[in-house]
Design an enzyme around this catalytic site. Structure first.
Site, PDB file in Angstrom:
ATOM      1  N   HIS A  74       0.998  -1.216  -0.114  1.00 29.97           N
ATOM      2  CA  HIS A  74      -0.001  -0.039   0.052  1.00 29.97           C
ATOM      3  C   HIS A  74       0.827   1.112   0.014  1.00 29.97           C
ATOM      4  O   HIS A  74       1.675   1.197   1.036  1.00 29.97           O
ATOM      5  CB  HIS A  74      -0.953  -0.036   1.198  1.00 29.97           C
ATOM      6  CG  HIS A  74      -2.151  -0.789   1.078  1.00 29.97           C
ATOM      7  ND1 HIS A  74      -3.101  -0.653   1.949  1.00 29.97           N
ATOM      8  CD2 HIS A  74      -2.409  -1.883   0.277  1.00 29.97           C
ATOM      9  CE1 HIS A  74      -4.210  -1.572   1.289  1.00 29.97           C
ATOM     10  NE2 HIS A  74      -3.688  -2.278   0.573  1.00 29.97           N
ATOM     11  N   TYR A 202      -9.136   5.329   7.892  1.00 30.50           N
ATOM     12  CA  TYR A 202      -9.512   5.675   9.301  1.00 30.50           C
ATOM     13  C   TYR A 202     -10.226   6.917   9.346  1.00 30.50           C
ATOM     14  O   TYR A 202     -10.008   8.028   8.659  1.00 30.50           O
ATOM     15  CB  TYR A 202      -7.942   6.061  10.047  1.00 30.50           C
ATOM     16  CG  TYR A 202      -6.811   4.991  10.030  1.00 30.50           C
ATOM     17  CD1 TYR A 202      -5.966   4.862   9.116  1.00 30.50           C
ATOM     18  CD2 TYR A 202      -6.663   4.376  11.334  1.00 30.50           C
ATOM     19  CE1 TYR A 202      -4.896   3.769   8.888  1.00 30.50           C
ATOM     20  CE2 TYR A 202      -5.584   3.405  11.466  1.00 30.50           C
ATOM     21  CZ  TYR A 202      -4.929   3.090  10.261  1.00 30.50           C
ATOM     22  OH  TYR A 202      -3.796   2.085  10.364  1.00 30.50           O
ATOM     23  N   PRO A 294      -4.108   0.031  19.031  1.00 29.70           N
ATOM     24  CA  PRO A 294      -3.746  -0.211  17.642  1.00 29.70           C
ATOM     25  C   PRO A 294      -4.232   0.591  16.652  1.00 29.70           C
ATOM     26  O   PRO A 294      -3.347   0.392  15.751  1.00 29.70           O
ATOM     27  CB  PRO A 294      -5.220  -1.472  17.401  1.00 29.70           C
ATOM     28  CG  PRO A 294      -6.015  -1.167  18.534  1.00 29.70           C
ATOM     29  CD  PRO A 294      -5.384  -0.404  19.756  1.00 29.70           C
ATOM     30  N   LYS A 298       0.942  -0.628  15.202  1.00 25.02           N
ATOM     31  CA  LYS A 298       2.453  -0.624  15.566  1.00 25.02           C
ATOM     32  C   LYS A 298       2.849  -1.714  16.454  1.00 25.02           C
ATOM     33  O   LYS A 298       4.078  -2.233  16.523  1.00 25.02           O
ATOM     34  CB  LYS A 298       2.934   0.558  16.489  1.00 25.02           C
ATOM     35  CG  LYS A 298       2.826   2.096  15.439  1.00 25.02           C
ATOM     36  CD  LYS A 298       3.883   1.934  14.553  1.00 25.02           C
ATOM     37  CE  LYS A 298       3.788   2.866  13.337  1.00 25.02           C
ATOM     38  NZ  LYS A 298       4.215   2.455  12.136  1.00 25.02           N
ATOM     39  N   TYR A 385       3.884   6.241  10.254  1.00 21.50           N
ATOM     40  CA  TYR A 385       3.058   5.276   9.698  1.00 21.50           C
ATOM     41  C   TYR A 385       4.045   4.114   8.937  1.00 21.50           C
ATOM     42  O   TYR A 385       3.663   2.926   9.451  1.00 21.50           O
ATOM     43  CB  TYR A 385       2.106   5.667   8.800  1.00 21.50           C
ATOM     44  CG  TYR A 385       0.825   4.724   8.666  1.00 21.50           C
ATOM     45  CD1 TYR A 385      -0.142   4.805   9.510  1.00 21.50           C
ATOM     46  CD2 TYR A 385       0.927   3.759   7.459  1.00 21.50           C
ATOM     47  CE1 TYR A 385      -1.161   3.632   9.346  1.00 21.50           C
ATOM     48  CE2 TYR A 385      -0.205   2.976   7.476  1.00 21.50           C
ATOM     49  CZ  TYR A 385      -1.118   2.865   8.425  1.00 21.50           C
ATOM     50  OH  TYR A 385      -2.129   1.854   8.268  1.00 21.50           O
TER      51      TYR A 385
HETATM   52  P1  FAD Z   1       1.571 -12.502  21.615  1.00 19.24           P
HETATM   53  O1  FAD Z   1       1.135 -12.528  20.239  1.00 19.24           O
HETATM   54  O2  FAD Z   1       0.600 -11.961  22.670  1.00 19.24           O
HETATM   55  O3  FAD Z   1       2.369 -13.808  21.817  1.00 19.24           O
HETATM   56  C1  FAD Z   1       2.582 -14.174  23.168  1.00 19.24           C
HETATM   57  C2  FAD Z   1       2.436 -15.626  23.083  1.00 19.24           C
HETATM   58  O4  FAD Z   1       3.044 -16.174  24.697  1.00 19.24           O
HETATM   59  C3  FAD Z   1       1.188 -16.184  23.238  1.00 19.24           C
HETATM   60  O5  FAD Z   1       0.946 -17.098  21.925  1.00 19.24           O
HETATM   61  C4  FAD Z   1       0.514 -16.607  24.339  1.00 19.24           C
HETATM   62  O6  FAD Z   1      -0.182 -17.757  24.392  1.00 19.24           O
HETATM   63  C5  FAD Z   1       2.053 -17.123  24.884  1.00 19.24           C
HETATM   64  N1  FAD Z   1       2.246 -17.042  26.541  1.00 19.24           N
HETATM   65  C6  FAD Z   1       1.735 -16.268  27.169  1.00 19.24           C
HETATM   66  N2  FAD Z   1       1.927 -16.620  28.468  1.00 19.24           N
HETATM   67  C7  FAD Z   1       2.821 -17.733  28.453  1.00 19.24           C
HETATM   68  C8  FAD Z   1       3.394 -18.569  29.371  1.00 19.24           C
HETATM   69  N3  FAD Z   1       3.024 -18.578  30.691  1.00 19.24           N
HETATM   70  N4  FAD Z   1       4.155 -19.510  29.040  1.00 19.24           N
HETATM   71  C9  FAD Z   1       4.415 -19.917  27.579  1.00 19.24           C
HETATM   72  N5  FAD Z   1       3.672 -18.725  26.756  1.00 19.24           N
HETATM   73  C10 FAD Z   1       3.014 -17.898  27.004  1.00 19.24           C
HETATM   74  N6  FAD Z   1      -1.648  -4.857  16.707  1.00 19.24           N
HETATM   75  C11 FAD Z   1      -1.801  -4.151  15.382  1.00 19.24           C
HETATM   76  O7  FAD Z   1      -0.840  -3.547  15.286  1.00 19.24           O
HETATM   77  N7  FAD Z   1      -3.045  -4.064  14.959  1.00 19.24           N
HETATM   78  C12 FAD Z   1      -4.120  -4.707  15.602  1.00 19.24           C
HETATM   79  O8  FAD Z   1      -5.204  -4.521  15.107  1.00 19.24           O
HETATM   80  C13 FAD Z   1      -4.033  -5.190  16.665  1.00 19.24           C
HETATM   81  N8  FAD Z   1      -5.160  -6.048  17.362  1.00 19.24           N
HETATM   82  C14 FAD Z   1      -4.616  -6.707  18.453  1.00 19.24           C
HETATM   83  C15 FAD Z   1      -5.952  -7.118  19.237  1.00 19.24           C
HETATM   84  C16 FAD Z   1      -5.802  -8.064  20.238  1.00 19.24           C
HETATM   85  C17 FAD Z   1      -6.929  -8.614  21.153  1.00 19.24           C
HETATM   86  C18 FAD Z   1      -4.588  -7.962  21.005  1.00 19.24           C
HETATM   87  C19 FAD Z   1      -4.119  -8.617  22.196  1.00 19.24           C
HETATM   88  C20 FAD Z   1      -3.480  -7.509  20.304  1.00 19.24           C
HETATM   89  C21 FAD Z   1      -3.639  -6.805  19.165  1.00 19.24           C
HETATM   90  N9  FAD Z   1      -2.452  -6.237  18.322  1.00 19.24           N
HETATM   91  C22 FAD Z   1      -2.638  -5.536  17.369  1.00 19.24           C
HETATM   92  C23 FAD Z   1      -1.143  -6.325  19.056  1.00 19.24           C
HETATM   93  C24 FAD Z   1      -0.278  -7.489  18.301  1.00 19.24           C
HETATM   94  O9  FAD Z   1      -1.170  -8.537  17.946  1.00 19.24           O
HETATM   95  C25 FAD Z   1       0.896  -7.652  19.343  1.00 19.24           C
HETATM   96  O10 FAD Z   1       1.584  -6.531  19.311  1.00 19.24           O
HETATM   97  C26 FAD Z   1       1.518  -8.864  18.914  1.00 19.24           C
HETATM   98  O11 FAD Z   1       0.785  -9.941  18.818  1.00 19.24           O
HETATM   99  C27 FAD Z   1       2.709  -9.173  19.517  1.00 19.24           C
HETATM  100  O12 FAD Z   1       3.281 -10.179  19.448  1.00 19.24           O
HETATM  101  P2  FAD Z   1       4.073 -11.066  20.689  1.00 19.24           P
HETATM  102  O13 FAD Z   1       4.610 -12.266  20.130  1.00 19.24           O
HETATM  103  O14 FAD Z   1       4.932 -10.001  21.469  1.00 19.24           O
HETATM  104  O15 FAD Z   1       2.689 -11.461  21.600  1.00 19.24           O
HETATM  105  C1  DHB Z   2      -5.299  -3.182  11.306  1.00 19.07           C
HETATM  106  C2  DHB Z   2      -5.383  -2.793  12.619  1.00 19.07           C
HETATM  107  C3  DHB Z   2      -4.690  -1.728  12.875  1.00 19.07           C
HETATM  108  O1  DHB Z   2      -4.769  -1.288  14.219  1.00 19.07           O
HETATM  109  C4  DHB Z   2      -4.546  -0.802  12.004  1.00 19.07           C
HETATM  110  O2  DHB Z   2      -3.955   0.510  12.296  1.00 19.07           O
HETATM  111  C5  DHB Z   2      -4.498  -1.110  10.712  1.00 19.07           C
HETATM  112  C6  DHB Z   2      -5.037  -2.267  10.153  1.00 19.07           C
HETATM  113  C7  DHB Z   2      -6.110  -4.351  10.818  1.00 19.07           C
HETATM  114  O3  DHB Z   2      -6.276  -5.312  11.754  1.00 19.07           O
HETATM  115  O4  DHB Z   2      -6.013  -4.722   9.648  1.00 19.07           O
END
Ligand code: FAD
Ligand code: DHB
Length: 391
Positions: A74, A202, A294, A298, A385
């Site tokens: 994009h 947005y 969100p 980021k 962004y």
């Molecule tokens: P996570 O993806 O949370 O992975 C952590 C992993 O550790 C999980 O699989 C969990 O099961 C595991 N874990 C937890 N505790 C333990 C334990 N005690 N022992 C072993 N394993 C464990 N970001 C965006 O940019 N846009 C979005 O739209 C967006 N939507 C989101 C919606 C939700 C509901 C959430 C929670 C986050 C969202 N995010 C979004 C943020 C983005 O998804 C996260 O920043 C990203 O997943 C971070 O990755 P991570 O691997 O650090 O953490």
């Molecule tokens: C999406 C989520 C976001 O927070 C964003 O800023 C842009 C896209 C998504 O889930 O596609």
């Protein structure tokens, strides 16, 4: 039952799996320990937009083939208010673009790669506990299929998300936490319907924020700001689409196609940073160390840049220099705080804050007006962004 590795990675989300792939590339042995099943991890619908820095790291890890084949580059993003839409030309303003490719797909690619190269992942590990990270021989204990196990390691990487065990295991007096909770959530719906536009929109409206995003040319991801008291069961698909359509700019509203939801969930919005990100031989990366609201996408990108820095730091350590691991926390935090600032600012710009009062609402409107008329302001948005460089 005891085994040994160089880096024990807790969590098989994007940060843990990408760290594992980058360490594998550098010839560093690692084991990932995850408390959920692989299917559960893949079932979580989250982010959808990758910065160039994240794409580069996935390439470096050797996991970008499908991303390049199926991801949607994009060049711009749209802001809408007062029924008007305003395009920010990311590519003209920064020379960079973003890639639309779902977190689920990134995770699936990383899982497949890990299986192909034969690095171990323990799924459904119970009672995961980290030990001895303030000394030189840390270890992890967990229960796998009813059997107690111990994994000895040189380092532990806490990639276990906001509710994980790693940050919670650090003594309270060794960690400083900064937090802001926002007074609303995002209700998201995923459906196999075409996007309302070829780029993201947005929107700020008097009914609240909306975001029209996508996963592909046939799958859309839509969000609306909702009260924290709302329950997802209160929102039928039709109620969602009715409200979403009211918040879309008219041209896009006319193109909205409705289809049954594949997933619908409410996410709270929070800004959070823990400092530092290193405690002896334990490192925190991704959501384990910080959360962004969100708006601006980021979260996943910061998880990728953290583990990019951490994998380089660990590779330096195994080549004989401590400099990387000594500066990991400071370098990662410098980038994290800038992404926190942008996500916080973009959240304030685009959402409805009824408690801000009439003056606050006028300031918000003036900022939107300024932004769409000032190339300098648009350039500042665009540069954040598409993502700041990994320094
Ligand atoms: P996570 O993806 O949370 O992975 C952590 C992993 O550790 C999980 O699989 C969990 O099961 C595991 N874990 C937890 N505790 C333990 C334990 N005690 N022992 C072993 N394993 C464990 N970001 C965006 O940019 N846009 C979005 O739209 C967006 N939507 C989101 C919606 C939700 C509901 C959430 C929670 C986050 C969202 N995010 C979004 C943020 C983005 O998804 C996260 O920043 C990203 O997943 C971070 O990755 P991570 O691997 O650090 O953490
Ligand atoms: C999406 C989520 C976001 O927070 C964003 O800023 C842009 C896209 C998504 O889930 O596609």
């Amino acid at each position: 039952m005891t085994t040994r590795t160089q880096v024990a990675i807790i969590g098989a989300g994007p940060s843990g799996l990408l760290l594992g792939a980058l360490l594998h590339r550098a010839g560093i042995d690692n084991v990932v320990i995850e408390q959920r099943s692989a299917d559960y991890v893949l079932g979580r619908i989250r982010a959808g937009v990758l910065e160039q820095v994240a794409v580069d790291l996935l390439e470096e890890a050797g996991v970008a083939t499908r991303l390049h084949a199926e991801g949607l580059p994009h060049d711009g993003v749209n802001l809408s208010f007062d029924g008007q839409r305003h395009r920010i030309d990311l590519h003209r303003l920064t020379g960079k673009r973003v890639m639309v490719y779902g977190q689920t797909e990134v995770t699936r690619d990383l899982m497949d790669h890990r299986a192909a190269v034969g690095r171990p992942t323990v799924y459904e590990a119970d009672q995961v506990t980290v030990h001895g990270f303030d000394g030189s021989n840390p270890w992890v204990t967990y229960v796998e299929g009813g059997v107690a196990r111990r994994l000895d390691a040189d380092f532990i990487a806490g990639c276990d998300g906001f509710h994980g065990v790693c940050r919670a295991s650090v003594p309270r007096n060794a960690i400083q936490e900064y937090e802001k909770v926002y007074p609303f959530g995002w209700l998201g719906l995923l459906a196999d319907v075409p996007p309302v536009d070829h780029e993201l929109i947005y929107g700020h409206t008097e009914r609240g924020f909306m975001l029209a995003s996508m996963r592909s040319s046939t799958r859309s991801r839509f969000y609306i700001q909702c009260p924290l008291t709302d329950k997802v069961e209160d929102w039928s698909d039709d109620a969602f689409y009715d409200e979403f359509q009211r918040r879309l700019p008219p041209d896009a509203a006319a193109r909205l196609v409705r289809g049954p939801s594949l997933e619908k969930s409410i996410a709270p919005l929070r800004s959070f940073v823990a400092e530092p990100l290193r405690f002896g031989r334990l490192f925190l990366a991704g959501d384990a160390g910080h959360i962004v609201p969100p708006t601006g996408a980021k979260g996943l990108n910061l998880a990728a840049s953290d583990v990019g820095l951490l994998s380089r730091a660990l590779a330096e350590h195994y080549r004989g220099s401590p400099a990387g691991i000594d500066t990991y926390s400071q370098r990662a935090l410098a980038r994290i705080w800038k992404a926190e600032r942008f996500s916080w600012w973009f959240t304030q710009l685009m959402h409805l804050f009824p408690d801000n009062g009439p003056f606050g609402a006028k300031m918000q409107r003036a900022e939107l007006d300024y932004l769409v008329r000032s190339e300098a302001a648009q350039k500042a948005v665009a540069e954040n962004y598409v993502g700041l460089p990994l320094e």
